[in-house]
Every structure is written in structure tokens, then in C-alpha cells.
Design a protein around this motif. Sequence first.
Motif, PDB file in Angstrom:
ATOM      1  N   THR A   1       0.822  -1.209   0.000  1.00 55.87           N
ATOM      2  CA  THR A   1       0.000   0.000   0.000  1.00 55.87           C
ATOM      3  C   THR A   1       0.857   1.259   0.000  1.00 55.87           C
ATOM      4  OG1 THR A   1      -0.133   0.007   2.430  1.00 55.87           O
ATOM      5  CG2 THR A   1      -1.839  -1.216   1.220  1.00 55.87           C
ATOM      6  N   ARG A   2       2.087   1.139   0.473  1.00 54.57           N
ATOM      7  CA  ARG A   2       3.008   2.281   0.487  1.00 54.57           C
ATOM      8  C   ARG A   2       3.965   2.250  -0.703  1.00 54.57           C
ATOM      9  NH1 ARG A   2       5.392   5.955   4.125  1.00 54.57           N
ATOM     10  NH2 ARG A   2       6.980   7.092   2.964  1.00 54.57           N
ATOM     11  N   ALA A   3       4.471   1.081  -1.036  1.00 57.48           N
ATOM     12  CA  ALA A   3       5.559   0.997  -2.019  1.00 57.48           C
ATOM     13  C   ALA A   3       5.078   0.713  -3.436  1.00 57.48           C
ATOM     14  CB  ALA A   3       6.559  -0.072  -1.594  1.00 57.48           C
ATOM     15  N   GLY A   4       3.879   0.182  -3.608  1.00 58.15           N
ATOM     16  CA  GLY A   4       3.352  -0.043  -4.939  1.00 58.15           C
ATOM     17  C   GLY A   4       3.876  -1.309  -5.597  1.00 58.15           C
ATOM     18  N   LEU A   5       3.639  -1.405  -6.905  1.00 59.51           N
ATOM     19  CA  LEU A   5       3.932  -2.632  -7.637  1.00 59.51           C
ATOM     20  C   LEU A   5       5.421  -2.936  -7.734  1.00 59.51           C
ATOM     21  CD1 LEU A   5       1.338  -2.571 -10.566  1.00 59.51           C
ATOM     22  CD2 LEU A   5       1.366  -4.032  -8.527  1.00 59.51           C
ATOM     23  N   SER A   6       6.253  -1.931  -7.618  1.00 58.36           N
ATOM     24  CA  SER A   6       7.698  -2.191  -7.669  1.00 58.36           C
ATOM     25  C   SER A   6       8.106  -3.157  -6.567  1.00 58.36           C
ATOM     26  CB  SER A   6       8.488  -0.884  -7.542  1.00 58.36           C
ATOM     27  OG  SER A   6       8.276  -0.047  -8.659  1.00 58.36           O
ATOM     28  N   LEU A   7       7.493  -2.988  -5.385  1.00 63.36           N
ATOM     29  CA  LEU A   7       7.800  -3.897  -4.281  1.00 63.36           C
ATOM     30  C   LEU A   7       7.278  -5.296  -4.569  1.00 63.36           C
ATOM     31  CD1 LEU A   7       8.996  -4.236  -1.442  1.00 63.36           C
ATOM     32  CD2 LEU A   7       6.730  -3.702  -0.516  1.00 63.36           C
ATOM     33  N   LEU A   8       6.158  -5.387  -5.284  1.00 63.90           N
ATOM     34  CA  LEU A   8       5.615  -6.707  -5.625  1.00 63.90           C
ATOM     35  C   LEU A   8       6.615  -7.491  -6.454  1.00 63.90           C
ATOM     36  CD1 LEU A   8       3.325  -8.785  -5.776  1.00 63.90           C
ATOM     37  CD2 LEU A   8       2.467  -7.536  -7.784  1.00 63.90           C
ATOM     38  N   TRP A   9       7.154  -6.859  -7.486  1.00 60.01           N
ATOM     39  CA  TRP A   9       8.100  -7.566  -8.357  1.00 60.01           C
ATOM     40  C   TRP A   9       9.391  -7.884  -7.616  1.00 60.01           C
ATOM     41  CZ3 TRP A   9       5.054  -9.387 -11.543  1.00 60.01           C
ATOM     42  CH2 TRP A   9       4.082  -8.637 -12.177  1.00 60.01           C
ATOM     43  N   LEU A  10       9.836  -6.945  -6.788  1.00 60.66           N
ATOM     44  CA  LEU A  10      11.051  -7.200  -6.008  1.00 60.66           C
ATOM     45  C   LEU A  10      10.814  -8.334  -5.014  1.00 60.66           C
ATOM     46  CD1 LEU A  10      13.875  -5.775  -5.881  1.00 60.66           C
ATOM     47  CD2 LEU A  10      13.037  -4.597  -3.855  1.00 60.66           C
ATOM     48  N   GLY A  11       9.651  -8.329  -4.384  1.00 64.92           N
ATOM     49  CA  GLY A  11       9.325  -9.380  -3.427  1.00 64.92           C
ATOM     50  C   GLY A  11       9.188 -10.738  -4.081  1.00 64.92           C
ATOM     51  N   LEU A  12       8.576 -10.764  -5.252  1.00 68.10           N
ATOM     52  CA  LEU A  12       8.434 -12.038  -5.964  1.00 68.10           C
ATOM     53  C   LEU A  12       9.798 -12.590  -6.364  1.00 68.10           C
ATOM     54  CD1 LEU A  12       5.315 -11.373  -8.229  1.00 68.10           C
ATOM     55  CD2 LEU A  12       5.459 -12.880  -6.231  1.00 68.10           C
ATOM     56  N   ALA A  13      10.699 -11.707  -6.779  1.00 68.95           N
ATOM     57  CA  ALA A  13      12.062 -12.160  -7.126  1.00 68.95           C
ATOM     58  C   ALA A  13      12.748 -12.756  -5.900  1.00 68.95           C
ATOM     59  CB  ALA A  13      12.872 -10.993  -7.683  1.00 68.95           C
ATOM     60  N   GLY A  14      12.618 -12.074  -4.755  1.00 71.81           N
ATOM     61  CA  GLY A  14      13.218 -12.593  -3.539  1.00 71.81           C
ATOM     62  C   GLY A  14      12.593 -13.900  -3.098  1.00 71.81           C
ATOM     63  N   ALA A  15      11.259 -13.996  -3.214  1.00 72.41           N
ATOM     64  CA  ALA A  15      10.573 -15.224  -2.817  1.00 72.41           C
ATOM     65  C   ALA A  15      11.002 -16.399  -3.685  1.00 72.41           C
ATOM     66  CB  ALA A  15       9.064 -15.024  -2.908  1.00 72.41           C
TER      67      ALA A  15
END
Length: 313
Positions: free
Chosen positions: A129-143
Motif C-alpha cells: 500500500t506504500r511501495a506499490g507494484l515495484s515492491l511486488l516484483w522485487l518481493g516475488l524475485a526474492g521469494a
Amino acid sequence: MPREPDAAHLVRRPLLRALLATRPAFLLLAAVGVGIGLAVAVATGERPLDAPLAALTLLGALTFHAAVNVDNDYHDARNGTDADNADRLFPFTGGSRMIQNGALSPEQTQRLAWLLYAATGLIGLALLTRAGLSLLWLGLAGALLGWAYSAPPLALNSRGLGEVTVGLGFGMLMPMGADLVQRGMLSTGAAWAGAGYALMTVNLLLLNEFPDADADRQAGKRHLVVRLGRSRARWIYLGTAVLAYSTPVLLVATDRLPTTALLSLAALPLTVYALRRLWQDAERPERLAPPIRATIAATLLFGTLTAVGLLLD
């Protein structure tokens, strides 16, 4: 060294069992990675540190690292490497020993890993909610990297890619993610700031592989120490250490980091000590606890001083 877990002592302590299964001392690596990213965000001066978001980011990093550790234990129990590891140096190598000593079953261990992954996912959704979709892609890469480190069919730690995976996770993705949550944008600055720390974590994993090499070879895990042999793998440790300590110097010289980031070089004596001991005892894994301790201390100190240097600029 600490004693391995005692199933009889832990039978009525489910929370303590769960905590010990995460290998909590090693979770400091994630905390330092996040700290570097937060320091980058603060050093820009664009906005003050959002403490609740920083705490939530740290919690997410810790639960994710814990999940990867527990998942690694589960998969190493399945392939037999931890059970057959007679040269382990607990608590540094050979896993948490929770499964092998009867404190947790493999099924309980797997459930704990997925619970921690789920907790990380919920925290990530809150941060989106704060960081937006950029965090989603970064998080998916890390996961993906965290899961694939141990889990088949990729099992990156069995293919000579585990060291790079660990470096990317702790030294790149975690600092970038922490900075992103604070400032709402991806920054190459966080990647530069974490580069030296990434190399230090590579060496930490590499050194931990020395005592485990014989058991890992029998289980089909072909990491760098198994592929090269202990004597030749020493040179990888040396080369990575040189790169790690050269990185802040080069980044300061090219104005990508402030001069105060050179504080990280204060960890060098610990690395030199570890290197000397490794050079003497690479083929005697029972003697490698002191250089492992020194490498852990050097890695945490290097990353912490990097963050402090950024804040002092």
C-alpha cells in the motif's frame, strides 16, 4: 559451542522449538541488510524515517529469512545431507538439528516453513500500500530465490548457485526493498550500498560449506566447495574477500558512496584472521569453528558499519 537441541527438553515448548528451528542467530544477516536500505533512505534526506514502516519491513525480512532456513532444513532432511553430516560444527553448519534429534518431524518442519512464508506474504501485502507494484516484483524475485535455494527442481544450493543467491538476497534485494518502502521508488543507490555486504555473505556461506562438504557430496549437493575441493575453494574465499573490501573503495572513488562508507573496512582484521585459519585448516573441518565465527562477525560488522557510514554522511 552450544549443545544441539534436546527433544526431551523441548517437548512441552512448542514456541521455543519453532524459534530454534529458524536458526535465530543467523537472522541478524537479514536485519543488517534491511538496515543498509533504511540508511540509504535516510541519507537521501528526502523524508524522515517512517519508524512503523521500517519495523514492518524488518519483521517481513526476518520472517522470510526464517522461512528459508526452516525450508532448507526440511529439504536437507529429505536428501539426507544433515543426517549423514558427521563433520558438522553446530550451530554454524549441519542445519538446526531439530529433525535429526527428534524435536520436530519433517512434516512439522515443512508446515512451519509455509506458515512463515505466509506471514511474510501478509506483511508484504501491507507494505504494498506504500511501495506499490515495484515492491511486488522485487518481493516475488526474492521469494523465488529463497524458495529455489533449497527446493527441487531448482535446488540452487546444489548447483553451485547458492552462494550467488545468498549474496543477491541479503546484499541487494533486502536493501533495495527497505529503501523502496521508505521512499516509494527503486534506487540503484541501495544496490551500490549493499554490494560489499553481498560479497561478505557469499563468503560466509562458502566457509560454512567446508565442514559440510563430504556429507553434501554424498547427498548430491554440488556447491562450490564440493566442485572445487577444499584446497582450491580457499582461493574463492580469498578472491571474494578482496572484492568485498575493494567495493567500498571503488564506490567512494566513483562518488557512488560517501567517504564515510569506508568505515566498513574496519572489519578487515577479522577477515584476515579467518583467511589465515582457513588456509591452515581447510582440510581439517573440525578446526574451522574459529574462522567461521570470525567471518560471521566480519560480515555483520561490515554491513553495520556501511549503514553507519551512510548515516554519518
